[in-house]
Design a protein around this motif. Structure first.
Motif, PDB file in Angstrom:
ATOM      1  N   UNK A   1       0.838  -1.203   0.000  1.00 29.66           N
ATOM      2  CA  UNK A   1       0.000   0.000   0.000  1.00 29.66           C
ATOM      3  C   UNK A   1       0.870   1.248   0.000  1.00 29.66           C
ATOM      4  N   UNK A   2       1.899   1.258   0.845  1.00 26.06           N
ATOM      5  CA  UNK A   2       2.800   2.402   0.892  1.00 26.06           C
ATOM      6  C   UNK A   2       3.557   2.547  -0.420  1.00 26.06           C
ATOM      7  N   UNK A   3       4.050   1.447  -0.954  1.00 17.41           N
ATOM      8  CA  UNK A   3       4.795   1.504  -2.214  1.00 17.41           C
ATOM      9  C   UNK A   3       3.914   2.070  -3.328  1.00 17.41           C
ATOM     10  N   UNK A   4       2.694   1.580  -3.426  1.00 16.03           N
ATOM     11  CA  UNK A   4       1.800   2.082  -4.471  1.00 16.03           C
ATOM     12  C   UNK A   4       1.487   3.566  -4.266  1.00 16.03           C
ATOM     13  N   UNK A   5       1.386   3.970  -3.025  1.00 11.82           N
ATOM     14  CA  UNK A   5       1.154   5.395  -2.738  1.00 11.82           C
ATOM     15  C   UNK A   5       2.344   6.224  -3.222  1.00 11.82           C
ATOM     16  N   UNK A   6       3.545   5.739  -2.936  1.00 15.44           N
ATOM     17  CA  UNK A   6       4.760   6.445  -3.372  1.00 15.44           C
ATOM     18  C   UNK A   6       4.789   6.569  -4.897  1.00 15.44           C
ATOM     19  N   UNK A   7       4.421   5.492  -5.568  1.00 18.33           N
ATOM     20  CA  UNK A   7       4.556   5.469  -7.024  1.00 18.33           C
ATOM     21  C   UNK A   7       3.493   6.280  -7.744  1.00 18.33           C
ATOM     22  N   UNK A   8       2.367   6.545  -7.097  1.00 16.84           N
ATOM     23  CA  UNK A   8       1.265   7.200  -7.802  1.00 16.84           C
ATOM     24  C   UNK A   8       1.062   8.653  -7.417  1.00 16.84           C
ATOM     25  N   UNK A   9       1.667   9.111  -6.326  1.00 15.86           N
ATOM     26  CA  UNK A   9       1.490  10.515  -5.970  1.00 15.86           C
ATOM     27  C   UNK A   9       2.290  11.406  -6.935  1.00 15.86           C
ATOM     28  N   UNK A  10       1.789  12.620  -7.197  1.00 18.34           N
ATOM     29  CA  UNK A  10       2.419  13.491  -8.206  1.00 18.34           C
ATOM     30  C   UNK A  10       3.634  14.245  -7.663  1.00 18.34           C
ATOM     31  N   UNK A  11       4.708  13.514  -7.427  1.00 18.75           N
ATOM     32  CA  UNK A  11       5.907  14.143  -6.867  1.00 18.75           C
ATOM     33  C   UNK A  11       6.947  14.459  -7.934  1.00 18.75           C
ATOM     34  N   UNK A  12       6.735  13.946  -9.151  1.00 16.82           N
ATOM     35  CA  UNK A  12       7.647  14.261 -10.247  1.00 16.82           C
ATOM     36  C   UNK A  12       8.970  13.523 -10.211  1.00 16.82           C
ATOM     37  N   UNK A  13       9.128  12.575  -9.298  1.00 11.43           N
ATOM     38  CA  UNK A  13      10.384  11.826  -9.216  1.00 11.43           C
ATOM     39  C   UNK A  13      10.228  10.463  -9.868  1.00 11.43           C
ATOM     40  N   UNK A  14      11.358   9.919 -10.320  1.00 11.14           N
ATOM     41  CA  UNK A  14      11.358   8.596 -10.961  1.00 11.14           C
ATOM     42  C   UNK A  14      12.065   7.607 -10.049  1.00 11.14           C
ATOM     43  N   UNK A  15      11.411   6.483  -9.803  1.00 10.05           N
ATOM     44  CA  UNK A  15      11.951   5.485  -8.894  1.00 10.05           C
ATOM     45  C   UNK A  15      12.203   4.180  -9.632  1.00 10.05           C
ATOM     46  N   UNK A  16      13.359   3.596  -9.348  1.00  7.85           N
ATOM     47  CA  UNK A  16      13.575   2.205  -9.735  1.00  7.85           C
ATOM     48  C   UNK A  16      13.143   1.370  -8.531  1.00  7.85           C
TER      49      UNK A  16
END
Length: 320
Positions: free
Chosen positions: A20-35
């Protein structure tokens, strides 16, 4: 040398809410790219469509339960990622709920190439407020995940009454007095509380919580994992301290989950900062002591079967 890539290790027992936390990180509009490096062993994986839709890339580790496999896999994936540096801003490693975070954390000490290219930003543990007390009784992995954490999300806190919630927090503090604890529902939290924290950095921890090395008054001796801390006014002799800390971690390494500290050496304007995982130690001279600040040396050990008197007397014997 270019800035090291920050790596966040996301851990927590089965069902606590890591995904749940990971999906939140990946979908919020923060403009950063994560591997994203995930470990699928024993769990249903994250929603791959969601990840792909968020322009992230997912790399799988093969098996979450064999330390050597995890470390070897992680080194292989990290080496591949470093060849593509610039295409992402940070790395998130999600471990399986049954994993001990130690092998992942150790990778950043053990492998020179990984250590030079990336920095461990924080170990973030998601804990289930409703079930954590039970898991701490029967699951050593859950204890290790709490002990290793720099940041703890006490998730599903809406399902627990205030007295029970306070009791759970006391259990957490008895195991790990230094972690930041945030009460959450469905892992809703401002992302700057969990990402780019520099929480694995001693300077950051001291800035956030100057008393984090204080022993506290509610350590439960029945708990297998405990913390032992010591402080010393006045300088420490490096010729005594280095052999002592090396010997202690070699002899008691399997029982030491984490150790960290800031030490004042004679005639040295900079602070010696060290941290370790089991038998692996890393330390160097960092920022200068600030004018007017007491040059007080502080060390903390978190682990099992630790002898507080032996540790404190050994540290005291290193006085310059």
């Amino acid at each position: 040398m270019s800035e090291k890539i920050p790596v966040t290790v996301l851990t927590g027992y089965l069902g606590a809410g890591k995904t749940t936390l990971l999906n939140r990180i990946l979908t919020e509009p923060h403009g950063k790219r994560y591997a994203v490096i995930v470990n699928e062993f024993g769990e249903i994986g994250i929603d791959n469509d969601l990840v792909v839709g968020a322009d992230e890339e997912v790399f799988e580790m093969n098996n979450g339960c064999i330390c050597c496999t995890v470390r070897g896999d992680l080194i292989r994936i990290m080496d591949g990622l470093m060849k593509r540096k610039g295409k992402f801003d940070a790395i998130i490693v999600e471990t399986t709920g049954l994993a001990d975070p130690a092998p992942v954390a150790q990778t950043f000490f053990v492998d020179q190439d990984v250590g030079e290219a990336a920095r461990l930003d924080a170990v973030v543990t998601v804990a289930d407020a409703q079930w954590l007390s039970e898991r701490l009784k029967d699951a050593p992995e859950a204890k290790n995940q709490v002990a290793f954490a720099d940041v703890i999300l006490l998730n599903k806190s809406d399902l627990v009454g205030p007295d029970d919630l306070a009791a759970v927090e006391r259990r957490i503090r008895a195991i790990n007095p230094s972690a930041e604890i945030h009460r959450t529902e469905r892992c809703a939290i401002p992302l700057d509380r969990v990402l780019d924290r520099r929480a694995f950095d001693l300077d950051r921890i001291i800035a956030v919580e100057p008393d984090f090395l204080e022993e506290g008054h509610h350590h439960h001796h029945s708990d297998e994992i405990r913390s032992v801390s010591a402080k010393m006014a006045g300088p420490v002799d490096p010729n005594k301290f280095m052999p002592w800390i090396s010997d202690l971690t070699q002899v008691q390494g399997p029982d030491i989950l984490r150790c960290k500290g800031i030490v004042s050496f004679p005639d040295e304007p900079r602070r010696f900062v060290f941290q370790g995982v089991h038998m692996i130690l890393d330390g160097d001279l960092q920022d200068e002591w600030k004018p007017g600040d007491p040059r007080e040396s502080r060390v903390v050990f978190i682990g099992r079967n630790l002898d507080p008197e032996r540790i404190r007397s050994g540290f005291e014997a290193c006085r310059a």
